[in-house]
Design a protein around this motif. Structure first.
Motif, short mmCIF file in Angstrom:
data_model
loop_
_atom_site.label_atom_id
_atom_site.label_comp_id
_atom_site.label_asym_id
_atom_site.label_seq_id
_atom_site.Cartn_x
_atom_site.Cartn_y
_atom_site.Cartn_z
N UNK A 161 -8.54 6.68 7.07
CA UNK A 161 -7.51 5.84 7.68
C UNK A 161 -6.89 6.45 8.93
N UNK A 162 -6.71 7.79 8.90
CA UNK A 162 -5.93 8.42 9.97
C UNK A 162 -6.72 9.46 10.75
N UNK A 163 -7.99 9.64 10.45
CA UNK A 163 -8.86 10.56 11.17
C UNK A 163 -8.29 11.98 11.18
N UNK A 164 -7.79 12.40 10.03
CA UNK A 164 -7.30 13.77 9.87
C UNK A 164 -8.50 14.66 9.54
N UNK A 194 0.85 -1.19 0.00
CA UNK A 194 0.00 0.00 0.00
C UNK A 194 0.89 1.24 0.00
N UNK A 195 0.95 1.97 -1.13
CA UNK A 195 1.89 3.10 -1.23
C UNK A 195 1.57 4.24 -0.27
N UNK A 196 0.30 4.51 -0.03
CA UNK A 196 -0.05 5.62 0.85
C UNK A 196 0.36 5.33 2.29
N UNK A 197 0.07 4.13 2.77
CA UNK A 197 0.48 3.76 4.12
C UNK A 197 1.99 3.76 4.25
N UNK A 198 2.69 3.33 3.19
CA UNK A 198 4.16 3.32 3.20
C UNK A 198 4.68 4.74 3.37
N UNK A 199 4.13 5.71 2.61
CA UNK A 199 4.62 7.08 2.70
C UNK A 199 4.34 7.67 4.09
N UNK A 215 6.50 6.12 -3.57
CA UNK A 215 6.41 6.74 -2.25
C UNK A 215 7.72 6.70 -1.47
N UNK A 216 8.74 6.07 -2.03
CA UNK A 216 10.03 5.98 -1.35
C UNK A 216 11.08 6.89 -1.97
N UNK A 217 10.67 7.72 -2.95
CA UNK A 217 11.64 8.51 -3.71
C UNK A 217 11.44 10.00 -3.48
N UNK A 218 12.50 10.77 -3.77
CA UNK A 218 12.44 12.22 -3.71
C UNK A 218 12.15 12.79 -5.10
N UNK A 219 11.65 14.02 -5.15
CA UNK A 219 11.42 14.70 -6.43
C UNK A 219 12.75 14.89 -7.16
N UNK A 220 12.78 14.75 -8.48
CA UNK A 220 11.63 14.52 -9.37
C UNK A 220 11.35 13.05 -9.66
N UNK A 221 12.01 12.14 -8.99
CA UNK A 221 11.87 10.73 -9.32
C UNK A 221 10.69 10.06 -8.62
N UNK A 222 9.87 10.86 -7.93
CA UNK A 222 8.71 10.26 -7.26
C UNK A 222 7.49 10.17 -8.16
N UNK A 273 9.83 11.45 13.56
CA UNK A 273 9.53 11.06 14.92
C UNK A 273 8.15 11.53 15.34
N UNK A 274 7.21 11.48 14.40
CA UNK A 274 5.85 11.96 14.66
C UNK A 274 5.22 11.19 15.80
N UNK A 275 4.57 11.89 16.73
CA UNK A 275 4.02 11.23 17.91
C UNK A 275 2.76 10.43 17.64
N UNK A 276 2.10 10.68 16.50
CA UNK A 276 0.89 9.94 16.17
C UNK A 276 0.72 9.91 14.66
N UNK A 277 0.05 8.87 14.13
CA UNK A 277 -0.06 8.72 12.68
C UNK A 277 -0.70 9.89 11.96
N UNK A 278 -1.66 10.57 12.59
CA UNK A 278 -2.33 11.64 11.86
C UNK A 278 -1.40 12.83 11.63
N UNK A 279 -0.39 13.02 12.47
CA UNK A 279 0.59 14.07 12.23
C UNK A 279 1.40 13.72 10.98
N UNK A 280 1.86 12.48 10.91
CA UNK A 280 2.61 12.04 9.73
C UNK A 280 1.74 12.10 8.48
N UNK A 281 0.47 11.75 8.61
CA UNK A 281 -0.44 11.79 7.46
C UNK A 281 -0.61 13.22 6.97
N UNK A 282 -0.71 14.18 7.88
CA UNK A 282 -0.84 15.58 7.48
C UNK A 282 0.39 16.07 6.75
#
Length: 262
Positions: free
Chosen positions: A147-150, A46-51, A105-112, A60-69
């Motif tokens: 998924x993350x309640x954002x 799942x690319x979105x969950x991976x990112x 989802x594992x690459x930096x621009x412009x290769x993403x 070091x995000x304290x909760x998944x919704x911070x990382x999702x944002x």
């Protein structure tokens, strides 16, 4: 100027604006449509969950919704940058159909991002809104909320902040390189797009400066602070933390694209 098959006019703007085009990615990568529509049980990674996990681990995000944002704002800025860059420099944009736009989802621009085919579309605000807001940010936001309640308002603010940041960077580049026409188009498109029903009320645009009415939650990252366009003058309940530079975008992890700075 007509769109060229490789969107070469974007290259001088730098990696965050560049879009690999007119060919398949170097290895099999999922289209963004798959990332937005993935539902359990997943039969492939799942690319979105991976990112989101990658961003969370890097910050070091304290909760998944911070990382999702933070992940949401990074991808939104990437999409806005490519679309606005084409609209300002070519007067047209490529069709960014999520089925044509492949994502690593594992690459930096412009290769993403890899656009397999360039199909020209108008470069007006309605076309850009359809290409980015309707085709990408609506389904992306739906997936992240489920998924993350954002909060929906937070995601709308992220989208507006990313748009304003992309337009500000494009305006700066165009003026520095003797392209006042492109600078004016970037500013005009940003102003019109921020009035779109999906973005209206998210903040205030003054020239190229934007002040949002929501917070992306970056202040909750260890050592983080508030963005330059944040609604908070200082991190809530943490006034001793130093505010970030006026970039208006969270710093992305090393493997993710960095949003345009202000």
């Amino acid at each position: 100027m007509d769109l060229d098959p490789r969107l070469a006019a974007l290259r001088p703007l730098g990696g965050f604006f560049v879009l690999r085009a007119s060919g398949p990615p170097p290895r099999p990568l999922p289209p963004l449509a798959e990332a937005y529509g993935a539902k359990p049980p997943w039969t492939r990674p799942d690319p979105l969950a991976f990112r989101v996990r990658k961003v969370g681990a890097a910050l070091g995000a304290p909760e998944p919704r911070v990382a999702a944002s933070v992940a949401h704002q990074g991808l939104a800025a990437r999409l806005w940058s490519a679309a606005l860059g084409c609209a300002a420099l070519y007067g047209r944009i490529p069709d960014l159909d999520p089925r044509l736009l492949h994502w690593d989802p594992d690459a930096a621009a412009p290769d993403d991002l890899w656009l397999t085919e360039v199909r020209p579309l108008p470069g007006d605000a309605d076309a850009v809104a359809d290409a980015v807001l309707r085709a990408h940010l609506e389904p992306l936001g739906t997936a992240l909320r489920a998924r993350y309640r954002v909060a929906a308002g937070l995601l709308r603010g992220n989208a507006a902040s990313a748009l304003a940041g992309a337009a500000r960077e494009l305006d700066r580049w165009a003026r520095a390189h003797g392209r006042p026409d492109a600078a004016a188009r970037a500013r005009g498109l940003a102003a019109e797009l921020l009035g779109h029903p999906l973005l209206a009320g998210t903040g205030t645009l003054t020239g190229t400066a934007f002040r949002r009415r929501s917070c992306c939650l970056y202040y909750r990252v260890p050592g983080g602070g508030v963005c330059g366009d944040c609604c908070f003058p200082a991190p809530p309940a943490a006034p001793a933390r130093s505010a970030r530079s006026p970039a208006g975008h969270p710093p992305a992890p090393p493997s993710s694209p960095r949003a345009p700075s202000g």
